[in-house]
Design a protein around this motif. Structure first.
Motif, mmCIF file in Angstrom:
data_model
loop_
_atom_site.group_PDB
_atom_site.id
_atom_site.type_symbol
_atom_site.label_atom_id
_atom_site.label_comp_id
_atom_site.label_asym_id
_atom_site.label_seq_id
_atom_site.Cartn_x
_atom_site.Cartn_y
_atom_site.Cartn_z
ATOM 1 N N TYR A 22 0.824 -1.175 -0.023
ATOM 2 C CA TYR A 22 0.006 -0.163 0.066
ATOM 3 C C TYR A 22 0.977 1.367 -0.103
ATOM 4 O O TYR A 22 0.315 2.458 -0.202
ATOM 5 N N CYS A 23 2.152 1.040 0.078
ATOM 6 C CA CYS A 23 2.924 2.276 -0.119
ATOM 7 C C CYS A 23 3.159 2.829 -1.424
ATOM 8 O O CYS A 23 3.792 3.925 -1.417
ATOM 9 N N PHE A 24 2.969 1.825 -2.365
ATOM 10 C CA PHE A 24 3.710 2.266 -3.716
ATOM 11 C C PHE A 24 2.296 2.487 -4.534
ATOM 12 O O PHE A 24 1.377 1.976 -4.627
ATOM 13 N N LYS A 25 2.619 3.433 -5.500
ATOM 14 C CA LYS A 25 1.735 3.731 -6.622
ATOM 15 C C LYS A 25 2.061 2.743 -7.788
ATOM 16 O O LYS A 25 2.590 2.907 -8.628
ATOM 17 N N GLN A 26 1.567 1.600 -7.429
ATOM 18 C CA GLN A 26 1.429 0.416 -8.324
ATOM 19 C C GLN A 26 0.294 -0.304 -8.404
ATOM 20 O O GLN A 26 -0.306 -0.496 -7.343
ATOM 21 N N PRO A 139 -1.181 6.739 -3.488
ATOM 22 C CA PRO A 139 -1.169 6.728 -1.923
ATOM 23 C C PRO A 139 -1.321 7.990 -1.312
ATOM 24 O O PRO A 139 -0.727 8.886 -1.708
ATOM 25 N N THR A 140 -2.289 8.014 -0.204
ATOM 26 C CA THR A 140 -2.418 9.315 0.173
ATOM 27 C C THR A 140 -1.417 9.947 1.161
ATOM 28 O O THR A 140 -1.172 11.276 1.121
ATOM 29 N N GLN A 148 12.915 -0.334 5.263
ATOM 30 C CA GLN A 148 12.072 -1.552 4.486
ATOM 31 C C GLN A 148 12.857 -1.522 3.106
ATOM 32 O O GLN A 148 13.501 -0.817 2.445
ATOM 33 N N LYS A 149 12.653 -3.055 2.829
ATOM 34 C CA LYS A 149 13.124 -3.491 1.217
ATOM 35 C C LYS A 149 12.156 -3.151 0.205
ATOM 36 O O LYS A 149 10.982 -3.139 0.515
ATOM 37 N N LEU A 150 12.644 -2.738 -0.976
ATOM 38 C CA LEU A 150 11.969 -2.787 -2.060
ATOM 39 C C LEU A 150 12.668 -3.304 -3.335
ATOM 40 O O LEU A 150 13.671 -3.365 -3.350
ATOM 41 N N GLU A 151 12.047 -2.991 -4.650
ATOM 42 C CA GLU A 151 12.718 -3.032 -5.880
ATOM 43 C C GLU A 151 12.503 -1.618 -6.526
ATOM 44 O O GLU A 151 11.499 -1.067 -6.549
ATOM 45 N N ALA A 152 13.769 -1.235 -6.908
ATOM 46 C CA ALA A 152 13.906 0.078 -7.734
ATOM 47 C C ALA A 152 14.535 0.184 -8.880
ATOM 48 O O ALA A 152 15.529 -0.465 -9.134
ATOM 49 N N TYR A 191 7.674 10.032 -2.827
ATOM 50 C CA TYR A 191 7.094 8.324 -2.341
ATOM 51 C C TYR A 191 6.154 7.600 -3.433
ATOM 52 O O TYR A 191 5.869 6.601 -3.577
ATOM 53 N N ASP A 192 5.673 8.953 -4.346
ATOM 54 C CA ASP A 192 4.628 8.248 -5.129
ATOM 55 C C ASP A 192 5.396 7.894 -6.504
ATOM 56 O O ASP A 192 4.832 7.915 -7.751
ATOM 57 N N SER A 193 6.656 7.814 -6.574
ATOM 58 C CA SER A 193 7.331 7.489 -7.807
ATOM 59 C C SER A 193 6.961 6.286 -8.359
ATOM 60 O O SER A 193 6.446 5.352 -7.794
ATOM 61 N N ARG A 194 7.096 6.440 -9.930
ATOM 62 C CA ARG A 194 6.680 5.144 -10.602
ATOM 63 C C ARG A 194 7.942 4.119 -10.851
ATOM 64 O O ARG A 194 7.626 3.101 -11.372
ATOM 65 N N ASP A 195 9.106 4.660 -10.330
ATOM 66 C CA ASP A 195 10.249 3.963 -10.216
ATOM 67 C C ASP A 195 10.591 2.910 -9.266
ATOM 68 O O ASP A 195 11.629 2.356 -9.251
ATOM 69 N N ILE A 196 9.713 2.901 -8.298
ATOM 70 C CA ILE A 196 9.855 1.834 -7.012
ATOM 71 C C ILE A 196 8.691 1.030 -6.970
ATOM 72 O O ILE A 196 7.457 1.213 -7.408
ATOM 73 N N PHE A 197 9.067 -0.348 -6.742
ATOM 74 C CA PHE A 197 8.130 -1.563 -6.489
ATOM 75 C C PHE A 197 8.209 -2.135 -5.393
ATOM 76 O O PHE A 197 9.232 -2.378 -4.785
ATOM 77 N N PRO A 198 6.962 -2.820 -4.963
ATOM 78 C CA PRO A 198 7.101 -3.775 -3.920
ATOM 79 C C PRO A 198 7.936 -4.970 -4.080
ATOM 80 O O PRO A 198 7.905 -5.548 -5.252
ATOM 81 N N VAL A 199 8.576 -5.701 -2.869
ATOM 82 C CA VAL A 199 9.234 -6.865 -2.989
ATOM 83 C C VAL A 199 8.255 -7.819 -3.864
ATOM 84 O O VAL A 199 7.248 -7.941 -3.341
#
Ligand code: MLZ
Length: 277
Positions: A22-26, A139-140, A148-152, A191-199
């Motif tokens: 829910y953190c990601f704009k995906q 996300p608001t 926290q880990k992510l894919e970017a 935080y709402d970048s389209r370049d970051i993705f959840p694990v």
């Protein structure tokens, strides 16, 4: 072929957790990629974001496409998600009463652009309207937490999506650090970048994931603003170009004194220079 990166094991090994989806704009499920190489579309010129240009699909990987602007060169290809608002079907700009523009660095005389447009679109393979997918909700709030880990996306190698850690959070921005690369590729983004993705996004979307580098963890997940990290960045930079502390401070002074420094844009310049200038 790379074996699939084992996130479960990595999270355990690093005793860390994944940033919640829910953190990601995906989208929860990535949209289908209906683009094919050689299809044409309209796209925002990444180097001149007020211009809509004609672009050609050069490659397709998972839900991303590699684009090249028609009339530009082949050194400035860029990648977009199929649900990016920066992509439109051919005809969109004209319908809106706007005008298509030549890309930054148009290789002909500007006066030839109208003729170029007619030629480049004549008999071209237009992307179907259905290939353009709706953008996910934003996300608001910025709900990311340090560690926290992510894919970017690695912005210096934008075909790559890599294992990353939230290194810092400041208002609406997050600091993305790439595991095992000593800070060389890290960046701040919204935080709402389209370049970051959840694990797990890459594996679910059919996109390759670059595993962590082997450059030690001294600077993976660190805070860039602390004195310690800044010292680390200098040390890493000096290491990377084989400078002793003395010659490093001479170089630093020299850079600050001189009016202009010319550097190759491909260079990783360390903390003292901005390679985009
Ligand atoms: N060939 C490059 C790729 C580095 C990619 C790092 N991604 C975070 C290198 O080895 O420098």
């Amino acid at each position: 072929k790379n074996p699939v990166f084992d996130w479960d094991n990595y999270l355990k090994e690093t005793s860390s957790s994944a940033a919640p989806t829910y953190c990601f704009k995906q989208h929860e499920v990535s949209p289908e990629n209906e683009f094919k190489p050689s299809m044409k579309l309209e796209a925002v010129d990444p180097r001149n974001i007020t211009s809509m240009c004609i672009a050609t699909v050069i490659g397709v990987v998972g839900p991303r496409i590699r684009l090249r602007l028609d009339g530009g060169d082949d050194k400035n290809d860029f990648w977009r998600l199929v649900d990016s608002t920066e992509l439109k079907p051919i005809g969109y700009t004209e319908k809106k009463g706007g005008m298509l523009q030549p890309p930054l660095g148009f290789r002909m005389n500007g006066s030839l652009f109208p003729m170029f447009l007619v030629k480049t679109l004549n008999g071209a393979f237009y992307s179907p309207e259905t290939a353009f997918k709706s953008e996910p909700d934003t996300p608001t709030d910025n709900l990311f937490k340090v560690g926290q880990k992510l894919e970017a996306v690695d912005k210096k190698n934008p075909h790559l999506i890599c294992v990353a850690t939230i290194g810092d959070v400041n208002k609406n921005n997050i600091f993305v650090t790439f595991d095992g690369w000593r800070g060389a590729f890290d960046y701040w983004c919204s935080y709402d970048s389209r370049d970051i993705f959840p694990v797990g996004w890459c594996i679910k979307s059919g996109h390759p994931l670059q595993p962590p580098g082997h450059k030690g963890s001294r600077y993976s997940g660190g805070r860039p603003n602390s004195a310690q990290s800044s010292a680390n960045m200098k040390q890493n930079f000096n290491d990377s170009i084989n400078l002793t502390p003395d010659s490093a401070s001479d170089l630093e002074a020299g850079i600050q004194e001189s009016c202009s420094v010319f550097i190759n844009h491909e260079c990783k310049c360390g903390p003292f220079m901005d390679s985009s200038k």
